[in-house]
Design an enzyme around this catalytic site. Structure first.
Site, PDB file in Angstrom:
ATOM      1  CE1 TYR A 146      17.245  30.636 -67.917  1.00 51.54           C
ATOM      2  CE2 TYR A 146      15.629  28.909 -67.895  1.00 51.54           C
ATOM      3  CZ  TYR A 146      15.775  29.352 -66.707  1.00 51.54           C
ATOM      4  OH  TYR A 146      16.482  29.514 -65.699  1.00 51.54           O
ATOM      5  CG  ASP A 241      15.589  21.775 -71.949  1.00 51.16           C
ATOM      6  OD1 ASP A 241      15.329  21.456 -71.231  1.00 51.16           O
ATOM      7  OD2 ASP A 241      16.064  23.346 -71.290  1.00 51.16           O
ATOM      8  CE  LYS A 269       9.331  25.293 -66.778  1.00 54.83           C
ATOM      9  NZ  LYS A 269      10.432  25.222 -67.040  1.00 54.83           N
TER      10      LYS A 269
HETATM   11  C1  LIG Z   1      12.011  25.646 -66.819  1.00 55.88           C
HETATM   12  C2  LIG Z   1      12.832  25.641 -68.262  1.00 55.88           C
HETATM   13  C3  LIG Z   1      14.327  24.864 -67.762  1.00 55.88           C
HETATM   14  C4  LIG Z   1      14.941  25.225 -66.038  1.00 55.88           C
HETATM   15  O1  LIG Z   1      14.280  24.127 -65.417  1.00 55.88           O
HETATM   16  P1  LIG Z   1      14.093  24.827 -64.089  1.00 55.88           P
HETATM   17  O2  LIG Z   1      13.144  23.354 -63.005  1.00 55.88           O
HETATM   18  O3  LIG Z   1      13.630  25.874 -63.521  1.00 55.88           O
HETATM   19  O4  LIG Z   1      15.779  24.962 -63.190  1.00 55.88           O
HETATM   20  C5  LIG Z   1      15.182  24.800 -68.569  1.00 55.88           C
HETATM   21  N1  LIG Z   1      15.084  24.258 -69.408  1.00 55.88           N
HETATM   22  C6  LIG Z   1      13.693  25.040 -69.902  1.00 55.88           C
HETATM   23  C7  LIG Z   1      13.152  25.022 -72.056  1.00 55.88           C
HETATM   24  C8  LIG Z   1      12.631  25.306 -69.617  1.00 55.88           C
HETATM   25  O5  LIG Z   1      11.905  25.415 -69.790  1.00 55.88           O
END
Ligand SMILES: *Cc1c(COP(=O)(O)O)cnc(C)c1O
Length: 439
Positions: A146, A241, A269
């Protein structure tokens, strides 16, 4: 359930008239668990409290950011002080440079960085940059990873969608989806074949270097190295990511844990310490294509927000602080996590329940499965019903976990040895409940 959630139940019914499904982000709704989400009133340290007065040991940590615990006094004080100086200016500040320097110290591959407001924005912008820089249109992503909800990346995208059994979202046009090539995670042959066949059309390969959105699934030995080689060989960029695994797989994230230099890294995060911050950064030559240094446009009214920068700086500073005679904070997190993982593994065995337990630094998770879990397909084949029983049994004992087997569990520095003991004991009882239901 024996847990009294009557106020949350009423609040949830009312919220459903106000917001789609009663929530501002889908997995919070507990829909796949078939129950009511506790409405949260406050949180402190390792604990979170709902509006019915129930207290839980929290392993969601706002889905990752709260690595130093909730309402850490230093973080709260820094935000309060920053707020008295104004909450947003839309102009350059010194603290933006301070957070940038801090991140670069932790991530040597990041030579320039751009702050944004969400992980979604970071990955979306990183893709635009990769396409602008390479002049190529296609991207490769891995099934079950994701990367936020931008159109190009909402294809076979793990947790939220997996939890609800939606393969892809309506509203993503076929035109956009066709430029996203998906391959299974941890499968060297599949990515090699794609790169050999279409490598010269591929702008970037984007990956969660430790997958956390199909449950916690670390990369197989040598897999990330192989991706680094293949992308280099075919002139595609490698995008890590690390929105979730950044500062968690190790202090320096997966890059440091596995010794790989990505071309672009996305962070989020933890970098905002619980306020909305994310970032993308990488090689200077690539990042200098971003506006206004270069032609690839990307902007944000609240980007680099002073409260958010302050929360991020303070959180990262606490993580980096060394104390006499103590292992470093990242090591402390890993050891606490290991205690839970080993405790749960032993408890499951004793209860006669088969699980697969995974850990990467302060990220962890279990699958109710006898088979090895290494990608989306094997994760999806785990027993969802068993998870549901276990999840509710844990919640009733005051252990707050993400309501899906496709989510990762997060440790914080605020979790005490007693918290961990309680968590292991609760898991034992929950595994026995799973076992009984299977008789
Ligand atoms: C949470 C997450 C996102 C998205 O971040 P948001 O702040 O919720 O838009 C993208 N990549 C990874 C790996 C994530 O865990």
């Amino acid at each position: 359930m024996s847990l009294n959630l009557s106020k949350s139940e009423a609040a949830f019914e009312a919220a459903k008239e106000l917001m789609p499904g009663g929530v501002n982000s889908p997995v919070r709704s507990y829909r796949s668990m078939g129950s009511t989400p506790p409405f949260i009133a406050r949180a402190k340290g390792s604990r979170i409290y709902d509006i019915d007065g129930n207290e839980y040991i929290d392993y969601v940590g706002s889905w990752g950011p709260m690595v130093v615990g909730h309402a850490h006094p230093e973080v709260v004080q820094a935000i309060q002080e920053a707020a008295t100086r104004g909450t947003s200016y839309g102009a350059p500040t010194l603290i933006e440079s301070e957070l940038a320097e801090l991140v670069m110290k932790i991530y040597p591959s990041v030579e320039r960085i751009r702050m944004v407001n969400s992980g979604t924005e970071a990955t979306m912008s990183a893709l635009r940059l990769a396409r602008g820089y390479t002049g190529r249109e296609k991207i490769v992503k891995f099934i079950g990873c994701y990367h936020g909800h931008s159109d190009s990346l909402l294809v076979k995208a793990g947790s939220g969608l997996a939890t609800f059994g939606v393969p892809d979202s309506p509203g993503v046009t076929a035109g956009v989806a066709k430029d996203t090539i998906t391959v299974p995670y941890n499968d060297v042959e599949a990515i090699t074949k794609v790169m050999e066949e279409q490598g010269d059309a591929i702008a970037a390969v984007i990956i969660e270097p430790v997958a956390g959105n199909m449950g916690c699934i670390p990369p197989k030995q040598g897999y990330l190295q192989k991706l680094r080689e293949l992308t280099q060989q075919h002139g595609a960029l490698l995008i890590f990511d690390e929105v979730m695994c950044g500062f968690r797989a190790s202090l320096g994230g997966a890059a440091s844990a596995y010794g790989i230099r990505a071309d672009i890294t996305c962070l989020g995060k933890i970098i905002g310490g619980g306020l909305p911050v994310a970032a993308y950064g990488g090689k200077a030559e690539i990042m200098d294509c971003v506006s206004p240094a270069g032609p690839v446009y990307q902007a944000g009214t609240l980007s680099g927000n002073p409260l958010a920068m302050t929360a991020g700086i303070t959180t990262l500073s606490i993580l980096m602080r060394e104390e006499e005679g103590q292992p470093d904070k990242s090591r402390q997190l890993t050891l606490k996590t290991k205690d839970v993982v080993m405790g749960w593994t032993a408890a499951a065995k004793e209860a006669g329940v088969k699980i697969q337990a995974h850990q990467a630094g302060s990220m962890f998770g279990i699958f109710f499965a006898e088979h090895e879990v290494c990608d989306y397909e094997t994760a999806a084949a785990a027993d969802q019903e068993a998870f549901k029983i276990w999840f509710h049994a844990m919640l009733e004992q005051g252990i707050y976990l993400a309501p899906s087997q496709f989510e990762t569990i997060f440790m914080s520095l605020a979790h005490s040895d007693e918290d961990i003991e309680k968590t292991i004991a609760a898991a034992g009882a929950a595994f026995r409940k799973v076992r009984e239901s299977r008789r």
